[in-house]
Write a protein that holds these residues in place. Structure first.
Motif, PDB file in Angstrom:
ATOM      1  N   SER A  39       0.818  -1.206   0.000  1.00 19.19           N
ATOM      2  CA  SER A  39       0.000   0.000   0.000  1.00 19.19           C
ATOM      3  C   SER A  39       0.854   1.258   0.000  1.00 19.19           C
ATOM      4  O   SER A  39       1.719   1.436   0.855  1.00 19.19           O
ATOM      5  CB  SER A  39      -0.917  -0.014   1.223  1.00 19.19           C
ATOM      6  N   GLY A  40       0.617   2.128  -0.982  1.00 19.72           N
ATOM      7  CA  GLY A  40       1.321   3.400  -1.034  1.00 19.72           C
ATOM      8  C   GLY A  40       2.777   3.312  -1.434  1.00 19.72           C
ATOM      9  O   GLY A  40       3.529   4.280  -1.237  1.00 19.72           O
ATOM     10  N   ARG A  41       3.190   2.194  -1.992  1.00 23.05           N
ATOM     11  CA  ARG A  41       4.593   1.999  -2.353  1.00 23.05           C
ATOM     12  C   ARG A  41       4.729   1.687  -3.838  1.00 23.05           C
ATOM     13  O   ARG A  41       3.745   1.558  -4.566  1.00 23.05           O
ATOM     14  CB  ARG A  41       5.194   0.847  -1.549  1.00 23.05           C
ATOM     15  N   GLY A  42       5.964   1.551  -4.289  1.00 26.56           N
ATOM     16  CA  GLY A  42       6.223   1.166  -5.668  1.00 26.56           C
ATOM     17  C   GLY A  42       6.040  -0.324  -5.873  1.00 26.56           C
ATOM     18  O   GLY A  42       5.772  -1.074  -4.936  1.00 26.56           O
ATOM     19  N   LEU A  43       6.179  -0.753  -7.114  1.00 26.28           N
ATOM     20  CA  LEU A  43       6.009  -2.164  -7.442  1.00 26.28           C
ATOM     21  C   LEU A  43       7.338  -2.899  -7.302  1.00 26.28           C
ATOM     22  O   LEU A  43       8.401  -2.350  -7.580  1.00 26.28           O
ATOM     23  CB  LEU A  43       5.491  -2.325  -8.877  1.00 26.28           C
ATOM     24  N   VAL A  44       7.241  -4.143  -6.902  1.00 31.19           N
ATOM     25  CA  VAL A  44       8.421  -5.000  -6.760  1.00 31.19           C
ATOM     26  C   VAL A  44       8.247  -6.208  -7.659  1.00 31.19           C
ATOM     27  O   VAL A  44       7.214  -6.891  -7.615  1.00 31.19           O
ATOM     28  CB  VAL A  44       8.603  -5.437  -5.296  1.00 31.19           C
ATOM     29  N   HIS A  45       9.252  -6.464  -8.467  1.00 29.90           N
ATOM     30  CA  HIS A  45       9.196  -7.607  -9.374  1.00 29.90           C
ATOM     31  C   HIS A  45       9.260  -8.907  -8.588  1.00 29.90           C
ATOM     32  O   HIS A  45      10.103  -9.068  -7.693  1.00 29.90           O
ATOM     33  CB  HIS A  45      10.376  -7.533 -10.352  1.00 29.90           C
TER      34      HIS A  45
ATOM     35  N   GLN B 105      11.514  -4.527 -14.671  1.00 30.87           N
ATOM     36  CA  GLN B 105      11.525  -3.103 -14.340  1.00 30.87           C
ATOM     37  C   GLN B 105      11.666  -2.937 -12.829  1.00 30.87           C
ATOM     38  O   GLN B 105      11.079  -3.691 -12.048  1.00 30.87           O
ATOM     39  CB  GLN B 105      10.257  -2.416 -14.853  1.00 30.87           C
ATOM     40  N   TYR B 106      12.429  -1.926 -12.464  1.00 32.64           N
ATOM     41  CA  TYR B 106      12.698  -1.636 -11.058  1.00 32.64           C
ATOM     42  C   TYR B 106      12.030  -0.301 -10.732  1.00 32.64           C
ATOM     43  O   TYR B 106      12.308   0.708 -11.380  1.00 32.64           O
ATOM     44  CB  TYR B 106      14.202  -1.566 -10.807  1.00 32.64           C
ATOM     45  N   PHE B 107      11.194  -0.334  -9.736  1.00 33.38           N
ATOM     46  CA  PHE B 107      10.363   0.831  -9.425  1.00 33.38           C
ATOM     47  C   PHE B 107      10.875   1.586  -8.212  1.00 33.38           C
ATOM     48  O   PHE B 107      11.388   1.005  -7.254  1.00 33.38           O
ATOM     49  CB  PHE B 107       8.922   0.393  -9.146  1.00 33.38           C
ATOM     50  N   GLY B 108      10.674   2.901  -8.262  1.00 31.52           N
ATOM     51  CA  GLY B 108      10.846   3.714  -7.080  1.00 31.52           C
ATOM     52  C   GLY B 108       9.609   3.631  -6.199  1.00 31.52           C
ATOM     53  O   GLY B 108       8.605   3.012  -6.579  1.00 31.52           O
ATOM     54  N   PRO B 109       9.650   4.285  -5.026  1.00 31.93           N
ATOM     55  CA  PRO B 109       8.530   4.214  -4.084  1.00 31.93           C
ATOM     56  C   PRO B 109       7.326   5.042  -4.495  1.00 31.93           C
ATOM     57  O   PRO B 109       6.253   4.889  -3.927  1.00 31.93           O
ATOM     58  CB  PRO B 109       9.131   4.742  -2.780  1.00 31.93           C
ATOM     59  N   GLY B 110       7.520   5.920  -5.499  1.00 30.53           N
ATOM     60  CA  GLY B 110       6.402   6.731  -5.970  1.00 30.53           C
ATOM     61  C   GLY B 110       6.313   8.088  -5.293  1.00 30.53           C
ATOM     62  O   GLY B 110       6.820   8.290  -4.184  1.00 30.53           O
ATOM     63  N   THR B 111       5.700   9.021  -5.990  1.00 31.35           N
ATOM     64  CA  THR B 111       5.339  10.329  -5.426  1.00 31.35           C
ATOM     65  C   THR B 111       3.832  10.472  -5.539  1.00 31.35           C
ATOM     66  O   THR B 111       3.278  10.352  -6.636  1.00 31.35           O
ATOM     67  CB  THR B 111       6.016  11.488  -6.196  1.00 31.35           C
ATOM     68  N   ARG B 112       3.217  10.708  -4.399  1.00 30.32           N
ATOM     69  CA  ARG B 112       1.769  10.903  -4.415  1.00 30.32           C
ATOM     70  C   ARG B 112       1.482  12.395  -4.573  1.00 30.32           C
ATOM     71  O   ARG B 112       1.918  13.203  -3.750  1.00 30.32           O
ATOM     72  CB  ARG B 112       1.125  10.390  -3.133  1.00 30.32           C
TER      73      ARG B 112
END
Lengths: 110, 116
Positions: A39-45, B105-112
């Motif tokens: 929740s509220g985070r990026g995606l992890v492969h 693909q490697y993702f960052g934590p995001g910006t809301r």
């Protein structure tokens, strides 16, 4: 247009049970991937399965791919509360792009 | 640890006020992506850079622009944010020449982003 469709949309299970999520797609693929998003985070492969593979394992994860039915499933065995997250399948479009399904929200109750 | 970093994690802007979101990576990946993700929806690709080559998705509004000044950094500019642009913005990287990991693909934590 969205390539992958997933079901169920939401799944609630008890800790220790197995969780199965399904993904269907529309066009031919080179590979299909599964990602997890807390929740509220990026995606992890999590895992990638190629079009010439039928089954793949990684720890408690088991992925199957049926290219004739254009579908894949993700099985999480012996689920834990920490597995609570959204799970997305993704298929490779042209170039280096992925198209994500709508996702399955998994809740594991302790 | 090598990673994808996004700043800030939360951004509040006003309707119509330009805003820039940042992404940096220490993975030395040559492809960088920007996704928009609205609540309970799949991430939607806005555009990506393959090295310096910019690739826009056909349905990405003109209001969204991107810059990649070097390999490590990529920016998402929203010229005139509307209420409908409130979402999580995810940056991701990949390295298509990296053998068996080339498609990952490697993702960052995001910006809301919140638009008032």
């Amino acid at each position: 247009s969205q390539q992958g469709e997933e079901d169920p949309q939401a799944l609630s299970i008890q800790e220790g049970e197995n969780a199965t999520m399904n993904c269907s797609y529309k066009t031919s693929i080179n590979n299909l991937q599964w990602y997890r998003q807390n929740s509220g985070r990026g995606l992890v492969h999590l895992i990638l399965i190629r079009s010439n593979e039928r089954e793949k394992h990684s720890g408690r994860l088991r992925v199957t791919l049926d290219t004739s039915k254009k579908s894949s499933s993700l099985l999480i065995t012996a689920s834990r509360a920490a597995d609570t997250a959204s799970y997305f399948c993704a298929t490779d479009a042209q170039g280096n792009k992925l198209v994500f399904g709508a996702g399955t929200i998994l809740r594991v109750k302790s | 640890d090598a990673m994808v970093i996004q700043n800030p994690r939360y951004q509040v802007t006003q309707f119509g006020k330009p805003v820039t979101l940042s992404c940096s990576q220490t993975l030395n990946h040559n492809v960088m992506y920007w996704y928009q993700q609205k609540s309970s929806q799949a991430p939607k690709l806005l555009f990506h850079y393959y090295d310096k080559d910019f690739n826009n998705e056909a349905d990405t509004p003109d209001n969204f622009q991107s810059r990649r000044p070097n390999t490590s950094f990529c920016f998402l500019d929203i010229r005139s944010p509307g209420l409908g642009d409130a979402a999580m913005y995810l940056c991701a990287t990949s390295r298509p020449t990296a053998g068996r990991e080339r498609e990952t693909q490697y993702f960052g934590p995001g910006t809301r982003l919140l638009v008032l």
